[in-house]
Design a protein around this motif. Structure first.
Motif, PDB file in Angstrom:
ATOM      1  N   TYR A   1       0.798  -1.273   0.037  1.00 47.42           N
ATOM      2  CA  TYR A   1       0.099  -0.003  -0.033  1.00 47.42           C
ATOM      3  C   TYR A   1       0.689   1.316  -0.078  1.00 47.42           C
ATOM      4  CZ  TYR A   1       1.196  -0.050   5.031  1.00 47.42           C
ATOM      5  OH  TYR A   1       1.994   0.053   6.186  1.00 47.42           O
ATOM      6  N   LEU A   2       2.269   1.124   0.090  1.00 45.48           N
ATOM      7  CA  LEU A   2       3.162   2.263  -0.083  1.00 45.48           C
ATOM      8  C   LEU A   2       3.626   2.582  -1.678  1.00 45.48           C
ATOM      9  CD1 LEU A   2       5.143   1.180   3.019  1.00 45.48           C
ATOM     10  CD2 LEU A   2       3.224   2.795   3.011  1.00 45.48           C
ATOM     11  N   ALA A   3       3.269   1.764  -2.509  1.00 41.12           N
ATOM     12  CA  ALA A   3       3.666   2.244  -3.921  1.00 41.12           C
ATOM     13  C   ALA A   3       2.484   1.809  -4.910  1.00 41.12           C
ATOM     14  CB  ALA A   3       4.896   1.264  -4.038  1.00 41.12           C
ATOM     15  N   LEU A   4       2.808   2.403  -5.930  1.00 39.63           N
ATOM     16  CA  LEU A   4       1.912   2.144  -6.999  1.00 39.63           C
ATOM     17  C   LEU A   4       2.554   1.197  -7.945  1.00 39.63           C
ATOM     18  CD1 LEU A   4       0.019   5.638  -7.962  1.00 39.63           C
ATOM     19  CD2 LEU A   4      -1.069   3.518  -7.386  1.00 39.63           C
ATOM     20  N   GLU A   5       1.984   0.063  -8.363  1.00 38.55           N
ATOM     21  CA  GLU A   5       2.499  -0.868  -9.280  1.00 38.55           C
ATOM     22  C   GLU A   5       2.166  -0.581 -10.767  1.00 38.55           C
ATOM     23  OE1 GLU A   5       4.743  -3.131  -8.576  1.00 38.55           O
ATOM     24  OE2 GLU A   5       4.528  -3.032  -6.386  1.00 38.55           O
ATOM     25  N   GLN A   6       3.069   0.269 -11.327  1.00 41.64           N
ATOM     26  CA  GLN A   6       2.678   0.743 -12.720  1.00 41.64           C
ATOM     27  C   GLN A   6       2.985  -0.419 -13.894  1.00 41.64           C
ATOM     28  OE1 GLN A   6       1.040   3.308 -13.010  1.00 41.64           O
ATOM     29  NE2 GLN A   6       1.547   4.703 -11.580  1.00 41.64           N
ATOM     30  N   GLY A   7       2.466  -0.260 -15.000  1.00 43.10           N
ATOM     31  CA  GLY A   7       2.851  -1.321 -16.225  1.00 43.10           C
ATOM     32  C   GLY A   7       1.845  -0.677 -17.192  1.00 43.10           C
ATOM     33  N   PRO A   8       2.139  -1.265 -18.372  1.00 40.83           N
ATOM     34  CA  PRO A   8       1.174  -1.190 -19.587  1.00 40.83           C
ATOM     35  C   PRO A   8      -0.182  -1.239 -19.138  1.00 40.83           C
ATOM     36  CG  PRO A   8       2.918  -2.654 -20.153  1.00 40.83           C
ATOM     37  CD  PRO A   8       2.922  -2.534 -18.704  1.00 40.83           C
ATOM     38  N   LYS A   9      -1.123  -0.268 -19.593  1.00 45.20           N
ATOM     39  CA  LYS A   9      -2.582  -0.175 -19.295  1.00 45.20           C
ATOM     40  C   LYS A   9      -2.950  -0.167 -17.811  1.00 45.20           C
ATOM     41  CE  LYS A   9      -3.587  -1.934 -23.843  1.00 45.20           C
ATOM     42  NZ  LYS A   9      -4.403  -2.961 -24.608  1.00 45.20           N
ATOM     43  N   ILE A  10      -1.958  -0.082 -16.900  1.00 47.42           N
ATOM     44  CA  ILE A  10      -2.443  -0.080 -15.558  1.00 47.42           C
ATOM     45  C   ILE A  10      -2.451   1.517 -14.929  1.00 47.42           C
ATOM     46  CG2 ILE A  10      -1.505  -0.523 -13.137  1.00 47.42           C
ATOM     47  CD1 ILE A  10      -1.987  -2.918 -14.801  1.00 47.42           C
ATOM     48  N   LYS A  11      -3.716   1.666 -14.698  1.00 50.41           N
ATOM     49  CA  LYS A  11      -4.210   3.231 -14.162  1.00 50.41           C
ATOM     50  C   LYS A  11      -4.245   2.971 -12.805  1.00 50.41           C
ATOM     51  CE  LYS A  11      -6.587   3.808 -18.519  1.00 50.41           C
ATOM     52  NZ  LYS A  11      -7.868   4.402 -19.169  1.00 50.41           N
ATOM     53  N   GLY A  12      -3.164   3.542 -11.826  1.00 54.90           N
ATOM     54  CA  GLY A  12      -3.042   3.654 -10.674  1.00 54.90           C
ATOM     55  C   GLY A  12      -3.206   5.131 -10.059  1.00 54.90           C
ATOM     56  N   VAL A  13      -3.619   5.406  -8.997  1.00 57.36           N
ATOM     57  CA  VAL A  13      -3.886   6.434  -8.404  1.00 57.36           C
ATOM     58  C   VAL A  13      -3.736   6.541  -6.855  1.00 57.36           C
ATOM     59  CG1 VAL A  13      -6.406   6.098  -8.214  1.00 57.36           C
ATOM     60  CG2 VAL A  13      -5.540   8.565  -8.593  1.00 57.36           C
ATOM     61  N   TRP A  14      -3.150   7.838  -6.346  1.00 58.95           N
ATOM     62  CA  TRP A  14      -3.000   7.958  -4.911  1.00 58.95           C
ATOM     63  C   TRP A  14      -4.387   8.448  -4.551  1.00 58.95           C
ATOM     64  CZ3 TRP A  14      -0.048   5.327  -2.088  1.00 58.95           C
ATOM     65  CH2 TRP A  14       1.188   4.859  -2.574  1.00 58.95           C
ATOM     66  N   MET A  15      -4.814   8.107  -3.505  1.00 55.80           N
ATOM     67  CA  MET A  15      -6.314   8.582  -3.041  1.00 55.80           C
ATOM     68  C   MET A  15      -5.715   9.149  -1.445  1.00 55.80           C
ATOM     69  SD  MET A  15      -8.857   5.758  -4.169  1.00 55.80           S
ATOM     70  CE  MET A  15      -7.940   4.206  -3.364  1.00 55.80           C
ATOM     71  N   PRO A  16      -6.226  10.363  -1.387  1.00 57.67           N
ATOM     72  CA  PRO A  16      -5.552  11.285  -0.233  1.00 57.67           C
ATOM     73  C   PRO A  16      -6.219  10.587   1.040  1.00 57.67           C
ATOM     74  CG  PRO A  16      -7.337  12.553  -1.438  1.00 57.67           C
ATOM     75  CD  PRO A  16      -6.817  11.328  -2.103  1.00 57.67           C
ATOM     76  N   ALA A  17      -5.735  10.936   2.047  1.00 57.60           N
ATOM     77  CA  ALA A  17      -6.089  10.462   3.484  1.00 57.60           C
ATOM     78  C   ALA A  17      -7.310  11.327   3.831  1.00 57.60           C
ATOM     79  CB  ALA A  17      -4.959  10.663   4.707  1.00 57.60           C
ATOM     80  N   VAL A  18      -8.124  10.837   4.871  1.00 54.65           N
ATOM     81  CA  VAL A  18      -9.498  11.448   5.106  1.00 54.65           C
ATOM     82  C   VAL A  18      -9.664  11.551   6.822  1.00 54.65           C
ATOM     83  CG1 VAL A  18     -10.748  11.143   3.137  1.00 54.65           C
ATOM     84  CG2 VAL A  18     -10.674   9.318   4.395  1.00 54.65           C
ATOM     85  N   PRO A  19      -8.539  11.964   7.473  1.00 54.11           N
ATOM     86  CA  PRO A  19      -8.794  11.897   8.962  1.00 54.11           C
ATOM     87  C   PRO A  19      -9.918  12.834   9.426  1.00 54.11           C
ATOM     88  CG  PRO A  19      -6.926  13.440   8.162  1.00 54.11           C
ATOM     89  CD  PRO A  19      -7.343  12.732   7.097  1.00 54.11           C
ATOM     90  N   HIS A  20     -10.269  13.836   8.438  1.00 51.45           N
ATOM     91  CA  HIS A  20     -11.485  14.549   8.897  1.00 51.45           C
ATOM     92  C   HIS A  20     -12.869  13.572   8.995  1.00 51.45           C
ATOM     93  CE1 HIS A  20     -11.272  14.619   4.518  1.00 51.45           C
ATOM     94  NE2 HIS A  20     -12.464  15.161   4.275  1.00 51.45           N
ATOM     95  N   LEU A  21     -12.876  12.544   7.997  1.00 51.57           N
ATOM     96  CA  LEU A  21     -13.897  11.765   8.167  1.00 51.57           C
ATOM     97  C   LEU A  21     -13.852  10.697   9.258  1.00 51.57           C
ATOM     98  CD1 LEU A  21     -14.487  11.533   4.267  1.00 51.57           C
ATOM     99  CD2 LEU A  21     -15.565  13.141   5.739  1.00 51.57           C
ATOM    100  N   ILE A  22     -13.188  10.550  10.074  1.00 47.76           N
ATOM    101  CA  ILE A  22     -13.061   9.280  10.881  1.00 47.76           C
ATOM    102  C   ILE A  22     -13.467   9.911  12.374  1.00 47.76           C
ATOM    103  CG2 ILE A  22     -11.515   7.754  11.900  1.00 47.76           C
ATOM    104  CD1 ILE A  22     -11.963   7.596   8.760  1.00 47.76           C
ATOM    105  N   THR A  23     -14.528   9.310  12.792  1.00 49.37           N
ATOM    106  CA  THR A  23     -15.123   9.931  13.939  1.00 49.37           C
ATOM    107  C   THR A  23     -15.775   8.607  14.851  1.00 49.37           C
ATOM    108  OG1 THR A  23     -16.696  11.566  14.843  1.00 49.37           O
ATOM    109  CG2 THR A  23     -17.722  10.249  12.821  1.00 49.37           C
ATOM    110  N   GLY A  24     -16.358   8.847  15.949  1.00 51.58           N
ATOM    111  CA  GLY A  24     -16.990   8.052  16.891  1.00 51.58           C
ATOM    112  C   GLY A  24     -16.174   6.708  16.988  1.00 51.58           C
ATOM    113  N   ASP A  25     -16.994   5.751  16.913  1.00 54.68           N
ATOM    114  CA  ASP A  25     -16.378   4.284  17.476  1.00 54.68           C
ATOM    115  C   ASP A  25     -15.035   3.936  16.578  1.00 54.68           C
ATOM    116  OD1 ASP A  25     -17.979   3.824  19.535  1.00 54.68           O
ATOM    117  OD2 ASP A  25     -19.304   2.623  18.450  1.00 54.68           O
ATOM    118  N   LEU A  26     -15.148   4.561  15.209  1.00 53.75           N
ATOM    119  CA  LEU A  26     -14.259   4.041  14.408  1.00 53.75           C
ATOM    120  C   LEU A  26     -12.803   4.948  14.674  1.00 53.75           C
ATOM    121  CD1 LEU A  26     -13.196   2.539  11.808  1.00 53.75           C
ATOM    122  CD2 LEU A  26     -14.079   4.393  10.371  1.00 53.75           C
TER     123      LEU A  26
END
Length: 393
Positions: free
Chosen positions: A71-96
């Motif tokens: 989960y620390l790297a994007l594995e690239q290659g032909p026709k591989i469409k990888g993307v980094w998705m930003p963290a969402v600490p502001h959406l983590i609340t309650g029991d979670l």
């Protein structure tokens, strides 16, 4: 010795020796054993299916040794469409948020991979949705401990198969490379709820970065991924009103979901025992018990019989009432030859009690766990994908 198997040159030597032993010793024995119909796990099975099961039963415990996802790297290659998705600490609340603190995990940026249908579509990474377009959020299985979101991984056969059997409104899937749990002696161990935090991150990316309306997102989860799809939906429902929390997805597809991580049943008629010879996984095994312990981490085994986010189909008296009110329309796929069959039926009953006809259920009596992964499990795989495609509409 187990640790030596993971480092070179010992890993290469081990895999080479196992490959040679399999080709020249195991395979001939498997062939001989599968020839008589009376020796097959199910007399209705073909020789090919009986042989396939033996192969996958052997391969599954060692599959992660060939290529460990990161989960620390994007594995690239032909026709591989990888993307980094930003963290969402502001959406983590309650029991979670509280559970995350116990496990010392937090929301981080994670990779995702776009998977497209085979109709010639070639959209830019993260292209905004077309009018009325629906998208799959694919959450892979693997006992929270193995497999990958990468398009080259075997489990990518599931979103690809679904895309091949849907109309033009569904043409791509986002697969989330969530953190896998490890032993507590390893750092980081990524215990619960690390994977759920990552799934929330991916969902937020689809809604707030790409621009999909929640009702046009179909969360697809197989095995452990099915549990995470349910947990995602539960979290979004229970925290409506909290700042920034989006609406839940418009639909769920749960393929062989692993929805009860509690102790193995004591009833010998349970599918955990009656289907042990017709499935490539074993629910009552040291390997599965280890995966559960790693996933639960500091929460302890008691969490499997007290936390609805972990075991939504648990019948343990210690489990509080698990409600599915407000859940979206859901398709549950089960297999009569899999060890999880009984707990998936319990999930079906619990969901139908709360959302009634919004639950579509299909069970294939002679298929094993997670059979959409295996392109040769026919005709069941094609029939199941056609049902799912029709259900999506």
């Amino acid at each position: 010795m187990a640790s030596l198997k993971k480092v070179q040159p010992f890993k290469g030597i081990y895999l080479l020796s196992e490959g040679l032993i399999t080709i020249f010793l195991r395979l001939p024995v498997w062939v001989l054993l599968a020839l008589p119909r009376s020796n097959r796990p199910r007399k209705s099975w073909t020789f090919k299916r009986a042989l396939m099961l033996r192969f996958f039963k052997y391969l599954y415990p060692t599959y992660g040794m060939f290529k460990e996802p990161s989960y620390l790297a994007l594995e690239q290659g032909p026709k591989i469409k990888g993307v980094w998705m930003p963290a969402v600490p502001h959406l983590i609340t309650g029991d979670l948020k509280r559970w995350a603190a116990i496990s010392n995990v937090e929301s981080i940026r994670i990779p995702g991979y776009w998977i497209e249908d085979d109709k010639g579509l070639d959209l830019p990474i993260g292209a905004p949705p077309q009018p009325d377009e629906k998208v799959l959020l694919n959450i892979h299985g693997g006992a929270f401990a193995c497999q990958s979101a990468h398009p080259d991984n075997l489990v990518a056969n599931i979103p690809r198969g679904i895309l091949q059997h849907t109309g033009p409104r569904v043409s791509r899937a986002l697969a989330v490379e969530y953190r896998l749990s490890k032993a507590r002696t390893e750092s980081p161990s990524n215990a619960f709820p690390a994977a759920l935090l990552d799934v929330v991150c991916a969902y937020n990316y689809l809604v707030n970065e790409v621009g999909f309306a929640p009702q046009n997102i179909i969360a697809v989860g197989d095995s452990a991924g099915g549990s995470l799809a349910i947990a995602l939906t539960r979290y979004l429902l229970e925290n409506q009103g909290a700042e920034g929390i989006p609406q839940p997805p418009g639909a769920l597809i749960l393929n062989s979901p692993w929805v009860d991580l509690g102790p193995s049943p004591t009833d010998p008629s349970s599918s955990v025992y009656t289907n042990i010879h017709s499935d490539f996984i074993a629910a009552a095994s040291s390997g599965t018990e280890g995966a559960i312990a790693n996933y639960l981490g500091p929460h302890g085994l008691a969490a499997a019989i007290t936390n609805p986010y972990i075991s939504p189909a648990s019948l343990a008296p210690t489990m509080p009432h698990v409600s599915f009110k407000g859940f979206p329309r859901s398709f549950i796929l089960n297999s009569g030859a899999e060890v999880l069959c009984d707990q998936i039926r319990v999930l079906r009953d619990k969901m139908r009690a709360d959302i009634g006809e919004n639950v579509e259920y299909a069970e294939f009596p002679d298929a094993w766990h997670d059979f959409l992964v295996f392109v040769d499990v026919e005709p069941e795989r094609t029939e199941a994908l056609e049902l799912i495609g029709k259900w999506i509409g």
